[in-house]
Write a protein that holds these residues in place. Structure first.
Motif, PDB file in Angstrom:
ATOM      1  N   GLY A 100       0.779  -1.228   0.000  1.00 18.47           N
ATOM      2  CA  GLY A 100       0.000   0.000   0.000  1.00 18.47           C
ATOM      3  C   GLY A 100       0.812   1.281   0.000  1.00 18.47           C
ATOM      4  N   THR A 101       1.946   1.262   0.693  1.00 15.57           N
ATOM      5  CA  THR A 101       2.760   2.469   0.776  1.00 15.57           C
ATOM      6  C   THR A 101       3.449   2.807  -0.540  1.00 15.57           C
ATOM      7  OG1 THR A 101       4.546   1.092   1.636  1.00 15.57           O
ATOM      8  CG2 THR A 101       3.178   2.254   3.245  1.00 15.57           C
ATOM      9  N   TYR A 102       3.428   1.891  -1.507  1.00 15.72           N
ATOM     10  CA  TYR A 102       4.052   2.128  -2.798  1.00 15.72           C
ATOM     11  C   TYR A 102       3.061   2.627  -3.845  1.00 15.72           C
ATOM     12  CZ  TYR A 102       8.422  -0.028  -1.336  1.00 15.72           C
ATOM     13  OH  TYR A 102       9.599  -0.310  -0.704  1.00 15.72           O
ATOM     14  N   TYR A 103       1.854   2.972  -3.427  1.00 18.79           N
ATOM     15  CA  TYR A 103       0.813   3.390  -4.375  1.00 18.79           C
ATOM     16  C   TYR A 103       1.319   4.482  -5.319  1.00 18.79           C
ATOM     17  CZ  TYR A 103      -3.214   6.067  -6.040  1.00 18.79           C
ATOM     18  OH  TYR A 103      -4.097   6.768  -6.823  1.00 18.79           O
ATOM     19  N   SER A 104       1.977   5.477  -4.771  1.00 18.89           N
ATOM     20  CA  SER A 104       2.386   6.614  -5.601  1.00 18.89           C
ATOM     21  C   SER A 104       3.468   6.239  -6.605  1.00 18.89           C
ATOM     22  CB  SER A 104       2.865   7.761  -4.720  1.00 18.89           C
ATOM     23  OG  SER A 104       3.986   7.352  -3.953  1.00 18.89           O
ATOM     24  N   GLY A 105       4.109   5.081  -6.399  1.00 15.09           N
ATOM     25  CA  GLY A 105       5.152   4.662  -7.324  1.00 15.09           C
ATOM     26  C   GLY A 105       4.676   3.779  -8.458  1.00 15.09           C
ATOM     27  N   ILE A 106       3.444   3.316  -8.354  1.00 17.31           N
ATOM     28  CA  ILE A 106       2.946   2.371  -9.357  1.00 17.31           C
ATOM     29  C   ILE A 106       3.010   2.965 -10.753  1.00 17.31           C
ATOM     30  CG2 ILE A 106       0.894   1.171 -10.179  1.00 17.31           C
ATOM     31  CD1 ILE A 106       0.166   0.581  -7.300  1.00 17.31           C
ATOM     32  N   SER A 107       2.643   4.202 -10.902  1.00 18.20           N
ATOM     33  CA  SER A 107       2.617   4.821 -12.234  1.00 18.20           C
ATOM     34  C   SER A 107       4.005   4.896 -12.858  1.00 18.20           C
ATOM     35  CB  SER A 107       2.007   6.213 -12.160  1.00 18.20           C
ATOM     36  OG  SER A 107       2.806   7.056 -11.357  1.00 18.20           O
ATOM     37  N   ARG A 108       5.023   4.825 -12.031  1.00 18.72           N
ATOM     38  CA  ARG A 108       6.404   4.849 -12.546  1.00 18.72           C
ATOM     39  C   ARG A 108       6.988   3.448 -12.603  1.00 18.72           C
ATOM     40  NH1 ARG A 108       6.093   8.969  -8.861  1.00 18.72           N
ATOM     41  NH2 ARG A 108       7.347   7.866  -7.314  1.00 18.72           N
ATOM     42  N   GLY A 109       6.143   2.456 -12.340  1.00 22.33           N
ATOM     43  CA  GLY A 109       6.594   1.074 -12.441  1.00 22.33           C
ATOM     44  C   GLY A 109       7.329   0.558 -11.236  1.00 22.33           C
ATOM     45  N   TYR A 110       7.195   1.252 -10.094  1.00 17.29           N
ATOM     46  CA  TYR A 110       7.927   0.848  -8.904  1.00 17.29           C
ATOM     47  C   TYR A 110       7.033   0.081  -7.940  1.00 17.29           C
ATOM     48  CZ  TYR A 110      11.183   4.514 -10.402  1.00 17.29           C
ATOM     49  OH  TYR A 110      12.044   5.304 -11.115  1.00 17.29           O
ATOM     50  N   GLY A 111       7.640  -0.855  -7.248  1.00 13.45           N
ATOM     51  CA  GLY A 111       6.990  -1.425  -6.066  1.00 13.45           C
ATOM     52  C   GLY A 111       6.144  -2.652  -6.261  1.00 13.45           C
ATOM     53  N   MET A 112       5.918  -3.068  -7.526  1.00 13.16           N
ATOM     54  CA  MET A 112       5.025  -4.222  -7.707  1.00 13.16           C
ATOM     55  C   MET A 112       5.691  -5.506  -7.232  1.00 13.16           C
ATOM     56  SD  MET A 112       3.713  -1.806  -9.501  1.00 13.16           S
ATOM     57  CE  MET A 112       4.856  -1.657 -10.868  1.00 13.16           C
ATOM     58  N   ASP A 113       4.999  -6.171  -6.324  1.00 10.12           N
ATOM     59  CA  ASP A 113       5.486  -7.449  -5.810  1.00 10.12           C
ATOM     60  C   ASP A 113       4.940  -8.630  -6.599  1.00 10.12           C
ATOM     61  OD1 ASP A 113       5.585  -6.698  -2.215  1.00 10.12           O
ATOM     62  OD2 ASP A 113       6.979  -6.272  -3.844  1.00 10.12           O
ATOM     63  N   TYR A 114       3.753  -8.467  -7.136  1.00  8.21           N
ATOM     64  CA  TYR A 114       3.085  -9.587  -7.795  1.00  8.21           C
ATOM     65  C   TYR A 114       2.479  -9.124  -9.114  1.00  8.21           C
ATOM     66  CZ  TYR A 114       3.416 -11.425  -3.064  1.00  8.21           C
ATOM     67  OH  TYR A 114       3.878 -11.830  -1.833  1.00  8.21           O
ATOM     68  N   TRP A 115       2.546 -10.013 -10.095  1.00 13.59           N
ATOM     69  CA  TRP A 115       1.958  -9.768 -11.410  1.00 13.59           C
ATOM     70  C   TRP A 115       1.058 -10.935 -11.781  1.00 13.59           C
ATOM     71  CZ3 TRP A 115       2.756  -5.415 -14.377  1.00 13.59           C
ATOM     72  CH2 TRP A 115       3.779  -4.554 -13.949  1.00 13.59           C
ATOM     73  N   GLY A 116      -0.044 -10.613 -12.428  1.00  8.96           N
ATOM     74  CA  GLY A 116      -0.896 -11.651 -12.962  1.00  8.96           C
ATOM     75  C   GLY A 116      -0.534 -11.952 -14.400  1.00  8.96           C
ATOM     76  N   LYS A 117      -0.997 -13.075 -14.895  1.00  6.76           N
ATOM     77  CA  LYS A 117      -0.870 -13.353 -16.316  1.00  6.76           C
ATOM     78  C   LYS A 117      -1.819 -12.430 -17.057  1.00  6.76           C
ATOM     79  CE  LYS A 117       0.499 -18.175 -15.797  1.00  6.76           C
ATOM     80  NZ  LYS A 117       0.188 -19.583 -16.134  1.00  6.76           N
ATOM     81  N   GLY A 118      -1.442 -12.007 -18.223  1.00  7.99           N
ATOM     82  CA  GLY A 118      -2.213 -11.018 -18.932  1.00  7.99           C
ATOM     83  C   GLY A 118      -3.456 -11.557 -19.592  1.00  7.99           C
ATOM     84  N   THR A 119      -4.295 -10.623 -19.986  1.00  5.70           N
ATOM     85  CA  THR A 119      -5.476 -10.934 -20.769  1.00  5.70           C
ATOM     86  C   THR A 119      -5.463 -10.032 -21.999  1.00  5.70           C
ATOM     87  OG1 THR A 119      -7.894 -11.168 -20.696  1.00  5.70           O
ATOM     88  CG2 THR A 119      -6.965  -9.325 -19.466  1.00  5.70           C
ATOM     89  N   LEU A 120      -5.728 -10.617 -23.152  1.00  5.44           N
ATOM     90  CA  LEU A 120      -5.586  -9.899 -24.412  1.00  5.44           C
ATOM     91  C   LEU A 120      -6.843  -9.119 -24.753  1.00  5.44           C
ATOM     92  CD1 LEU A 120      -4.040  -9.291 -27.054  1.00  5.44           C
ATOM     93  CD2 LEU A 120      -4.998 -11.416 -27.976  1.00  5.44           C
ATOM     94  N   VAL A 121      -6.643  -7.848 -25.055  1.00  4.26           N
ATOM     95  CA  VAL A 121      -7.719  -6.984 -25.535  1.00  4.26           C
ATOM     96  C   VAL A 121      -7.382  -6.575 -26.962  1.00  4.26           C
ATOM     97  CG1 VAL A 121      -8.861  -4.761 -25.256  1.00  4.26           C
ATOM     98  CG2 VAL A 121      -8.301  -6.140 -23.245  1.00  4.26           C
ATOM     99  N   THR A 122      -8.301  -6.838 -27.864  1.00 11.28           N
ATOM    100  CA  THR A 122      -8.112  -6.477 -29.264  1.00 11.28           C
ATOM    101  C   THR A 122      -9.269  -5.583 -29.685  1.00 11.28           C
ATOM    102  OG1 THR A 122      -7.028  -8.595 -29.716  1.00 11.28           O
ATOM    103  CG2 THR A 122      -7.789  -7.317 -31.605  1.00 11.28           C
ATOM    104  N   VAL A 123      -8.928  -4.392 -30.166  1.00 14.17           N
ATOM    105  CA  VAL A 123      -9.932  -3.431 -30.601  1.00 14.17           C
ATOM    106  C   VAL A 123      -9.815  -3.272 -32.109  1.00 14.17           C
ATOM    107  CG1 VAL A 123     -10.888  -1.133 -30.303  1.00 14.17           C
ATOM    108  CG2 VAL A 123      -9.727  -2.256 -28.390  1.00 14.17           C
ATOM    109  N   SER A 124     -10.868  -3.627 -32.793  1.00 17.98           N
ATOM    110  CA  SER A 124     -10.859  -3.537 -34.246  1.00 17.98           C
ATOM    111  C   SER A 124     -11.421  -2.190 -34.703  1.00 17.98           C
ATOM    112  CB  SER A 124     -11.679  -4.670 -34.848  1.00 17.98           C
ATOM    113  OG  SER A 124     -13.029  -4.565 -34.454  1.00 17.98           O
ATOM    114  N   SER A 125     -10.896  -1.722 -35.832  1.00 14.69           N
ATOM    115  CA  SER A 125     -11.338  -0.412 -36.346  1.00 14.69           C
ATOM    116  C   SER A 125     -12.523  -0.559 -37.279  1.00 14.69           C
ATOM    117  CB  SER A 125     -10.178   0.260 -37.070  1.00 14.69           C
ATOM    118  OG  SER A 125      -9.704  -0.572 -38.110  1.00 14.69           O
TER     119      SER A 125
END
Length: 125
Positions: A100-125
């Motif tokens: 929680g104390t690293y909230y302000s760093g998230i936008s700069r890519g700091y502090g993440m301890d855990y990552w989930g596997k991604g989910t694909l989003v595809t937007v067609s034109s």
């Protein structure tokens, strides 16, 4: 903490999707959460962050006004509501957890301890 993102898919430009990220463990509410994305051939970038209580949120300029991050601590889940989707939103979306104390760093890519596997989003034109 284990994270599992879901909700991705194929949508037309202008459409909407809601991503979910379910967390295991009993300490979910002590983590600030973030969403990131990685488009083909590009580096991973910050999308949105939310504080432990959900009372504070922060967005990348590219999604501000179109995306909304929220969380339900009772369900150990964080959401990303994506509206007015554009082809440039096409990417693999990842959720991440930071103390929680690293909230302000998230936008700069700091502090993440855990990552989930991604989910694909595809937007067609």
């Amino acid at each position: 903490v284990q994270l599992q993102a879901s909700g991705g898919g194929l949508v037309q430009a202008g459409g909407s999707l809601r991503l979910s990220c379910a967390a295991s463990g009993r300490t979910f509410s002590s983590y600030a959460m973030g969403w990131f994305r990685q488009a083909p051939g590009k580096e991973r970038e910050f999308v949105a962050a939310i504080s432990t209580s959900g009372g504070s949120t922060y967005y990348a300029d590219s999604v501000k006004g179109r995306f909304t991050i929220s969380r339900d601590n009772a369900k150990n889940t964080v959401y990303l509501q994506m509206n007015s989707l554009k082809p440039e939103d096409t990417a693999v979306y990842y959720c991440a957890a930071a103390p929680g104390t690293y909230y302000s760093g998230i936008s700069r890519g700091y502090g993440m301890d855990y990552w989930g596997k991604g989910t694909l989003v595809t937007v067609s034109s």
